[in-house]
Motif scaffolding. Sequence first.
Motif, PDB file in Angstrom:
ATOM      1  N   ILE A   1     101.077  -6.045 148.402  1.00  0.00           N
ATOM      2  CA  ILE A   1     100.576  -5.848 147.026  1.00  0.00           C
ATOM      3  C   ILE A   1     101.666  -5.212 145.902  1.00  0.00           C
ATOM      4  O   ILE A   1     101.997  -5.633 145.033  1.00  0.00           O
ATOM      5  N   GLU A   2     102.536  -4.380 146.878  1.00  0.00           N
ATOM      6  CA  GLU A   2     103.540  -3.683 146.007  1.00  0.00           C
ATOM      7  C   GLU A   2     104.642  -4.602 145.728  1.00  0.00           C
ATOM      8  O   GLU A   2     104.978  -4.715 144.330  1.00  0.00           O
TER       9      GLU A   2
ATOM     10  N   ASP B   1     106.477   2.856 141.676  1.00  0.00           N
ATOM     11  CA  ASP B   1     105.705   3.025 142.768  1.00  0.00           C
ATOM     12  C   ASP B   1     104.253   2.473 142.689  1.00  0.00           C
ATOM     13  O   ASP B   1     103.258   3.371 142.378  1.00  0.00           O
ATOM     14  N   PHE B   2     104.048   1.424 143.309  1.00  0.00           N
ATOM     15  CA  PHE B   2     103.062   0.645 143.312  1.00  0.00           C
ATOM     16  C   PHE B   2     102.430   0.573 144.659  1.00  0.00           C
ATOM     17  O   PHE B   2     101.662  -0.418 144.897  1.00  0.00           O
ATOM     18  N   GLY B   3     102.674   1.476 145.625  1.00  0.00           N
ATOM     19  CA  GLY B   3     102.197   1.454 146.875  1.00  0.00           C
ATOM     20  C   GLY B   3     100.628   1.512 147.089  1.00  0.00           C
ATOM     21  O   GLY B   3     100.048   1.260 147.814  1.00  0.00           O
ATOM     22  N   LEU B   4      99.955   2.191 145.935  1.00  0.00           N
ATOM     23  CA  LEU B   4      98.430   2.332 145.930  1.00  0.00           C
ATOM     24  C   LEU B   4      97.925   1.252 145.025  1.00  0.00           C
ATOM     25  O   LEU B   4      96.539   1.475 144.820  1.00  0.00           O
ATOM     26  N   ALA B   5      98.682   0.549 144.323  1.00  0.00           N
ATOM     27  CA  ALA B   5      98.074  -0.279 143.301  1.00  0.00           C
ATOM     28  C   ALA B   5      96.676  -1.453 144.089  1.00  0.00           C
ATOM     29  O   ALA B   5      96.832  -1.684 145.172  1.00  0.00           O
ATOM     30  N   ALA B   6      95.844  -1.643 142.891  1.00  0.00           N
ATOM     31  CA  ALA B   6      94.821  -2.610 143.166  1.00  0.00           C
ATOM     32  C   ALA B   6      95.038  -3.622 142.302  1.00  0.00           C
ATOM     33  O   ALA B   6      95.649  -3.692 141.120  1.00  0.00           O
ATOM     34  N   VAL B   7      95.049  -4.957 142.853  1.00  0.00           N
ATOM     35  CA  VAL B   7      95.044  -5.891 142.193  1.00  0.00           C
ATOM     36  C   VAL B   7      93.912  -7.077 142.036  1.00  0.00           C
ATOM     37  O   VAL B   7      92.599  -6.575 142.927  1.00  0.00           O
TER      38      VAL B   7
ATOM     39  N   LEU C   1      99.077   7.312 139.073  1.00  0.00           N
ATOM     40  CA  LEU C   1      99.909   7.500 137.975  1.00  0.00           C
ATOM     41  C   LEU C   1     100.107   9.016 137.700  1.00  0.00           C
ATOM     42  O   LEU C   1      99.089   9.684 137.782  1.00  0.00           O
ATOM     43  N   LYS C   2     101.258   9.614 137.912  1.00  0.00           N
ATOM     44  CA  LYS C   2     101.564  10.700 137.789  1.00  0.00           C
ATOM     45  C   LYS C   2     103.157  11.151 137.465  1.00  0.00           C
ATOM     46  O   LYS C   2     103.771  10.044 137.264  1.00  0.00           O
ATOM     47  N   PRO C   3     103.555  12.253 137.064  1.00  0.00           N
ATOM     48  CA  PRO C   3     104.798  12.383 136.680  1.00  0.00           C
ATOM     49  C   PRO C   3     105.985  11.946 137.578  1.00  0.00           C
ATOM     50  O   PRO C   3     107.006  11.579 137.366  1.00  0.00           O
ATOM     51  N   GLU C   4     105.679  12.164 138.884  1.00  0.00           N
ATOM     52  CA  GLU C   4     106.683  11.777 139.890  1.00  0.00           C
ATOM     53  C   GLU C   4     106.691  10.391 140.064  1.00  0.00           C
ATOM     54  O   GLU C   4     107.727  10.129 140.434  1.00  0.00           O
ATOM     55  N   ASN C   5     105.885   9.522 139.541  1.00  0.00           N
ATOM     56  CA  ASN C   5     105.833   8.092 139.507  1.00  0.00           C
ATOM     57  C   ASN C   5     106.071   7.315 138.278  1.00  0.00           C
ATOM     58  O   ASN C   5     106.173   6.317 137.994  1.00  0.00           O
ATOM     59  N   ILE C   6     106.953   8.281 137.398  1.00  0.00           N
ATOM     60  CA  ILE C   6     107.275   7.566 136.310  1.00  0.00           C
ATOM     61  C   ILE C   6     108.737   8.134 136.028  1.00  0.00           C
ATOM     62  O   ILE C   6     108.930   9.520 136.065  1.00  0.00           O
TER      63      ILE C   6
END
Length: 316
Positions: free
Chosen positions: A42-43, A137-143, A120-125
């Motif tokens: 997914i990532e 960081d799209f390791g937890l993304a849903a599609v 989504l958080k400051p560490e991932n921007i």
Amino acid sequence: MFTALCLLQVVMASHPSSRQDLAVKMVKKRVLLEDDRDAIFIERQVLEITSQCHLFTHCFGATQNQDYIFFVMECVTGGELLHFINSRAPCDIQTTRFITAEIICGLKYLHARGIIHRDLKPENILMDSTGHIKIADFGLAAVDVYNSDTITEYAGTPGYMAPEIHLNKPYNNSVDFYSLGVILYELATGHFPFYEGESSNKILESIASFSLEYPCNLHHQIRNILKGVFRKSPKKRQKFCKTISRHPFFADVDWSDIWTGRARPPYVMLPSEAVTSHHTVPLSALLSSAEARKTPITSEDRELFRGFSYTSHMWR
């Protein structure tokens, strides 16, 4: 072949012929097999989808060997938004508006393509050297989640997760805008809006109570946006977020310039310290030293990662 300096799960690298600086994300296959193998596909899928938009970290390609997955990424030198917030917040209105507008465009790009970031958080921007943001960081993304679609999987970082995720209730893509609200609050005030300790019960109580306190000097339009993105009902929150770009707070924003990257950040980035090393090593040597005493995963397990590798148009 790349030369590399190991930094946790990411190595700073340079391409030997072009000398282009790169960041290579390394993920052990044995860990994925124990956790969630599908997440890495997914990532990779999301990185392909976002490759044409400047608001995301660009992945030049993905590859693998018998034990590792590799994402070959652009090297973003401005650091994390977290560092920016810690060093500059509370930010002025122009800075807060610009960063929020770029994140909004990034989220709209994702949601239009059925993607929920969910972490989504400051560490991932990340921020580039000029101050533009790049969502990572799209390791937890849903599609494949569109419009009124809902899902129920628990995912995210507790302090940035919408109440409906904590409560295991159905949620839609507005959870990303809830996370944006937390970031907006941090940018504008320099503080985290909820309980920051380690107690999961207190985190849930703090978020689910919706008893957020707003500083008396907080700009009234920012306060209004926060009330919109922190709405308890996912449907009402989603309705508010569909028109968020027309909110009076963004009246001076040229959204076309934001989308195309022509807009100039209203702040100057401080020079970042270059990552240096007294020596370089071939990536192959780094891998062999790390995995030398471990039994390779089976050929059957390696077969589960067939079709993972790809090369972006830009890299070709």
